[in-house]
Design a protein around this motif. Structure first.
Motif, PDB file in Angstrom:
ATOM      1  N   GLU A 218       5.151   5.498  -1.864  1.00 61.25           N
ATOM      2  CA  GLU A 218       4.425   6.166  -2.945  1.00 61.25           C
ATOM      3  C   GLU A 218       3.863   5.190  -3.969  1.00 61.25           C
ATOM      4  O   GLU A 218       3.053   5.569  -4.810  1.00 61.25           O
ATOM      5  N   ASP A 219       4.311   3.941  -3.931  1.00 58.51           N
ATOM      6  CA  ASP A 219       3.851   2.934  -4.879  1.00 58.51           C
ATOM      7  C   ASP A 219       2.413   2.480  -4.617  1.00 58.51           C
ATOM      8  O   ASP A 219       1.830   1.765  -5.432  1.00 58.51           O
ATOM      9  N   CYS A 220       1.831   2.903  -3.503  1.00 59.46           N
ATOM     10  CA  CYS A 220       0.474   2.490  -3.124  1.00 59.46           C
ATOM     11  C   CYS A 220      -0.533   2.847  -4.213  1.00 59.46           C
ATOM     12  O   CYS A 220      -0.548   3.970  -4.718  1.00 59.46           O
ATOM     13  N   VAL A 221      -1.377   1.870  -4.563  1.00 59.75           N
ATOM     14  CA  VAL A 221      -2.425   2.077  -5.560  1.00 59.75           C
ATOM     15  C   VAL A 221      -3.810   2.152  -4.900  1.00 59.75           C
ATOM     16  O   VAL A 221      -4.823   2.123  -5.586  1.00 59.75           O
TER      17      VAL A 221
ATOM     18  N   ALA B  21      -6.236  -3.662   0.188  1.00 65.13           N
ATOM     19  CA  ALA B  21      -5.963  -5.033   0.645  1.00 65.13           C
ATOM     20  C   ALA B  21      -5.306  -5.044   2.021  1.00 65.13           C
ATOM     21  O   ALA B  21      -5.633  -5.870   2.865  1.00 65.13           O
ATOM     22  N   CYS B  22      -4.420  -4.112   2.254  1.00 61.49           N
ATOM     23  CA  CYS B  22      -3.704  -4.056   3.525  1.00 61.49           C
ATOM     24  C   CYS B  22      -4.617  -3.682   4.685  1.00 61.49           C
ATOM     25  O   CYS B  22      -4.427  -4.139   5.808  1.00 61.49           O
ATOM     26  N   VAL B  23      -5.606  -2.842   4.410  1.00 64.14           N
ATOM     27  CA  VAL B  23      -6.525  -2.374   5.461  1.00 64.14           C
ATOM     28  C   VAL B  23      -7.232  -3.567   6.106  1.00 64.14           C
ATOM     29  O   VAL B  23      -7.264  -3.700   7.326  1.00 64.14           O
TER      30      VAL B  23
ATOM     31  N   THR C   7       0.336  -8.929   1.864  1.00 68.30           N
ATOM     32  CA  THR C   7      -0.953  -8.834   1.184  1.00 68.30           C
ATOM     33  C   THR C   7      -0.927  -7.870   0.004  1.00 68.30           C
ATOM     34  O   THR C   7      -1.682  -8.034  -0.946  1.00 68.30           O
ATOM     35  N   CYS C   8      -0.057  -6.883   0.042  1.00 66.04           N
ATOM     36  CA  CYS C   8      -0.035  -5.819  -0.964  1.00 66.04           C
ATOM     37  C   CYS C   8       0.436  -6.321  -2.335  1.00 66.04           C
ATOM     38  O   CYS C   8       1.513  -6.891  -2.453  1.00 66.04           O
ATOM     39  N   PRO C   9      -0.364  -6.057  -3.388  1.00 65.01           N
ATOM     40  CA  PRO C   9       0.017  -6.518  -4.722  1.00 65.01           C
ATOM     41  C   PRO C   9       1.159  -5.723  -5.355  1.00 65.01           C
ATOM     42  O   PRO C   9       1.757  -6.185  -6.320  1.00 65.01           O
ATOM     43  N   VAL C  10       1.475  -4.551  -4.827  1.00 69.42           N
ATOM     44  CA  VAL C  10       2.549  -3.737  -5.408  1.00 69.42           C
ATOM     45  C   VAL C  10       3.721  -3.530  -4.453  1.00 69.42           C
ATOM     46  O   VAL C  10       4.652  -2.798  -4.767  1.00 69.42           O
ATOM     47  N   GLY C  11       3.687  -4.150  -3.282  1.00 71.35           N
ATOM     48  CA  GLY C  11       4.799  -4.053  -2.339  1.00 71.35           C
ATOM     49  C   GLY C  11       4.976  -2.680  -1.713  1.00 71.35           C
ATOM     50  O   GLY C  11       6.088  -2.293  -1.375  1.00 71.35           O
ATOM     51  N   ALA C  12       3.879  -1.939  -1.552  1.00 62.02           N
ATOM     52  CA  ALA C  12       3.972  -0.585  -1.011  1.00 62.02           C
ATOM     53  C   ALA C  12       4.382  -0.518   0.461  1.00 62.02           C
ATOM     54  O   ALA C  12       5.132   0.376   0.841  1.00 62.02           O
ATOM     55  N   PRO C  13       3.922  -1.419   1.327  1.00 63.39           N
ATOM     56  CA  PRO C  13       4.376  -1.351   2.721  1.00 63.39           C
ATOM     57  C   PRO C  13       5.848  -1.749   2.828  1.00 63.39           C
ATOM     58  O   PRO C  13       6.263  -2.798   2.321  1.00 63.39           O
ATOM     59  N   GLN C  14       6.617  -0.889   3.462  1.00 61.26           N
ATOM     60  CA  GLN C  14       8.050  -1.114   3.623  1.00 61.26           C
ATOM     61  C   GLN C  14       8.402  -1.053   5.105  1.00 61.26           C
ATOM     62  O   GLN C  14       7.935  -0.162   5.809  1.00 61.26           O
ATOM     63  N   GLU C  15       9.237  -1.981   5.567  1.00 61.78           N
ATOM     64  CA  GLU C  15       9.650  -1.990   6.967  1.00 61.78           C
ATOM     65  C   GLU C  15      10.688  -0.905   7.219  1.00 61.78           C
ATOM     66  O   GLU C  15      11.667  -0.779   6.484  1.00 61.78           O
TER      67      GLU C  15
END
Length: 54
Positions: free
Chosen positions: A36-39, A43-45, A19-27
């Motif tokens: 740190e890329d989270c804006v 959306a993820c929430v 769902t993340c537009p910037v790919g912030a969640p990482q496995e």
């Protein structure tokens, strides 16, 4: 401050990453962390099926 994932609640489904537009969640070790890329778009929430993200 970036979103945070409660690792005890995370089931590792990857919905947040999809769902993340910037790919912030990482496995990491089968669970997800927010980089740190989270804006802080949130959306993820709403996408997390177990409510592990704040």
């Amino acid at each position: 401050m970036a979103m945070k994932i409660d690792k005890d609640s995370c089931v590792g489904c990857g919905t947040c990453a999809a769902t993340c537009p910037v790919g912030a969640p990482q496995e990491v070790d089968g669970k997800y962390e927010i980089s740190e890329d989270c804006v802080e778009c949130g959306a993820c929430v709403g996408a997390c099926p177990v409510g592990a993200i704040q």
